[in-house]
Design a protein around this motif. Structure first.
Motif, PDB file in Angstrom:
ATOM      1  N   VAL A 165       0.844  -1.183   0.000  1.00 37.31           N
ATOM      2  CA  VAL A 165       0.000   0.000   0.000  1.00 37.31           C
ATOM      3  C   VAL A 165       0.883   1.238   0.000  1.00 37.31           C
ATOM      4  N   VAL A 166       0.626   2.139  -0.921  1.00 35.01           N
ATOM      5  CA  VAL A 166       1.381   3.379  -1.029  1.00 35.01           C
ATOM      6  C   VAL A 166       0.858   4.349   0.017  1.00 35.01           C
ATOM      7  N   THR A 167       1.765   4.955   0.773  1.00 31.34           N
ATOM      8  CA  THR A 167       1.336   5.837   1.850  1.00 31.34           C
ATOM      9  C   THR A 167       1.235   7.294   1.419  1.00 31.34           C
ATOM     10  N   LYS A 168       1.871   7.662   0.305  1.00 31.56           N
ATOM     11  CA  LYS A 168       1.796   9.042  -0.159  1.00 31.56           C
ATOM     12  C   LYS A 168       0.443   9.297  -0.795  1.00 31.56           C
ATOM     13  N   ALA A 169      -0.138  10.441  -0.500  1.00 33.21           N
ATOM     14  CA  ALA A 169      -1.443  10.786  -1.045  1.00 33.21           C
ATOM     15  C   ALA A 169      -1.274  11.473  -2.396  1.00 33.21           C
ATOM     16  N   SER A 170      -2.217  11.218  -3.261  1.00 34.86           N
ATOM     17  CA  SER A 170      -2.208  11.848  -4.569  1.00 34.86           C
ATOM     18  C   SER A 170      -3.566  12.504  -4.790  1.00 34.86           C
ATOM     19  N   ALA A 171      -3.575  13.593  -5.527  1.00 30.93           N
ATOM     20  CA  ALA A 171      -4.824  14.278  -5.820  1.00 30.93           C
ATOM     21  C   ALA A 171      -5.455  13.768  -7.115  1.00 30.93           C
ATOM     22  N   LYS A 172      -4.769  12.868  -7.796  1.00 33.16           N
ATOM     23  CA  LYS A 172      -5.272  12.387  -9.080  1.00 33.16           C
ATOM     24  C   LYS A 172      -6.402  11.374  -8.869  1.00 33.16           C
ATOM     25  N   PRO A 173      -7.551  11.597  -9.491  1.00 31.91           N
ATOM     26  CA  PRO A 173      -8.703  10.712  -9.295  1.00 31.91           C
ATOM     27  C   PRO A 173      -8.427   9.250  -9.629  1.00 31.91           C
ATOM     28  N   ARG A 174      -7.667   8.997 -10.686  1.00 31.51           N
ATOM     29  CA  ARG A 174      -7.396   7.622 -11.075  1.00 31.51           C
ATOM     30  C   ARG A 174      -6.629   6.890  -9.976  1.00 31.51           C
ATOM     31  N   LYS A 175      -5.641   7.560  -9.396  1.00 31.17           N
ATOM     32  CA  LYS A 175      -4.867   6.948  -8.325  1.00 31.17           C
ATOM     33  C   LYS A 175      -5.709   6.752  -7.067  1.00 31.17           C
ATOM     34  N   GLN A 176      -6.627   7.675  -6.813  1.00 39.38           N
ATOM     35  CA  GLN A 176      -7.523   7.541  -5.668  1.00 39.38           C
ATOM     36  C   GLN A 176      -8.401   6.295  -5.813  1.00 39.38           C
ATOM     37  N   ARG A 177      -8.926   6.074  -7.031  1.00 40.50           N
ATOM     38  CA  ARG A 177      -9.767   4.897  -7.269  1.00 40.50           C
ATOM     39  C   ARG A 177      -8.982   3.610  -7.099  1.00 40.50           C
ATOM     40  N   VAL A 178      -7.741   3.582  -7.591  1.00 40.56           N
ATOM     41  CA  VAL A 178      -6.901   2.392  -7.467  1.00 40.56           C
ATOM     42  C   VAL A 178      -6.613   2.101  -5.993  1.00 40.56           C
ATOM     43  N   LEU A 179      -6.234   3.118  -5.244  1.00 42.43           N
ATOM     44  CA  LEU A 179      -5.936   2.926  -3.825  1.00 42.43           C
ATOM     45  C   LEU A 179      -7.152   2.454  -3.057  1.00 42.43           C
ATOM     46  N   ARG A 180      -8.323   2.953  -3.414  1.00 43.10           N
ATOM     47  CA  ARG A 180      -9.559   2.522  -2.746  1.00 43.10           C
ATOM     48  C   ARG A 180      -9.839   1.052  -3.017  1.00 43.10           C
ATOM     49  N   ARG A 181      -9.586   0.615  -4.253  1.00 45.93           N
ATOM     50  CA  ARG A 181      -9.788  -0.798  -4.584  1.00 45.93           C
ATOM     51  C   ARG A 181      -8.817  -1.685  -3.822  1.00 45.93           C
ATOM     52  N   ILE A 182      -7.573  -1.230  -3.698  1.00 48.95           N
ATOM     53  CA  ILE A 182      -6.578  -1.992  -2.944  1.00 48.95           C
ATOM     54  C   ILE A 182      -6.976  -2.060  -1.474  1.00 48.95           C
ATOM     55  N   LEU A 183      -7.373  -0.930  -0.914  1.00 46.72           N
ATOM     56  CA  LEU A 183      -7.785  -0.890   0.485  1.00 46.72           C
ATOM     57  C   LEU A 183      -8.995  -1.777   0.747  1.00 46.72           C
ATOM     58  N   ALA A 184      -9.899  -1.843  -0.213  1.00 45.15           N
ATOM     59  CA  ALA A 184     -11.102  -2.659  -0.042  1.00 45.15           C
ATOM     60  C   ALA A 184     -10.745  -4.132   0.103  1.00 45.15           C
ATOM     61  N   ARG A 185      -9.629  -4.556  -0.490  1.00 48.46           N
ATOM     62  CA  ARG A 185      -9.216  -5.954  -0.368  1.00 48.46           C
ATOM     63  C   ARG A 185      -8.347  -6.192   0.859  1.00 48.46           C
ATOM     64  N   VAL A 186      -7.494  -5.226   1.205  1.00 49.81           N
ATOM     65  CA  VAL A 186      -6.529  -5.412   2.275  1.00 49.81           C
ATOM     66  C   VAL A 186      -7.133  -5.100   3.643  1.00 49.81           C
TER      67      VAL A 186
END
Length: 134
Positions: free
Chosen positions: A4-25
């Motif tokens: 899991v990447v700890t740095k925050a990004s303002a880019k919507p695409r990266k936000q969606r990817v991180l949310r999907r990863i978090l939903a599994r982990v």
């Protein structure tokens, strides 16, 4: 294992990817709701994962202002189902209406679980002491 990447990004695409990863982990992390001001002062935390038995107040939507107990938690869809928040179907049967977890605020916590009580009152140190005692 997924990193899991700890740095925050303002880019919507990266936000969606991180949310999907978090939903599994860590699905419970996405199921957190804000605490009321009294609980926030008492426990020194802003939000806590919602559990069955907590009393919540709906902040937005059709059932705004309703305070009810959580009956079911759907982690996959990130919804909670509340007591007495129902709708009639065409055939006359009652069904519970899902409310998204971001639209509720925890008003009263269910502290029947010793693990959760230790986590809220003493933080991570309390959990270590709780595990050592068990």
């Amino acid at each position: 294992m997924i990193e899991v990447v700890t740095k925050a990004s303002a880019k919507p695409r990266k936000q969606r990817v991180l949310r999907r990863i978090l939903a599994r982990v860590w699905p419970h992390k996405l199921m957190s709701a804000h605490l009321s001001s009294e609980l926030r002062e008492k426990y020194g935390r802003r939000s806590v994962p919602v559990r069955v038995g907590d009393t919540v107040k709906v902040l937005r939507g059709e059932y705004r202002g309703v305070t009810a107990k959580v009956v079911e938690v759907d982690r996959k869809r990130q919804y909670v189902y509340l007591e007495n928040v129902t709708r009639k179907k065409a055939d006359g049967t009652e069904v519970r209406v899902p409310v998204h977890v971001s639209n509720v605020m925890i008003v009263q916590l269910d502290l029947s679980d010793d693990y959760r009580k230790a986590l809220l009152e003493r933080g991570r140190e309390g959990i270590k002491a709780w595990k050592a005692a068990a």
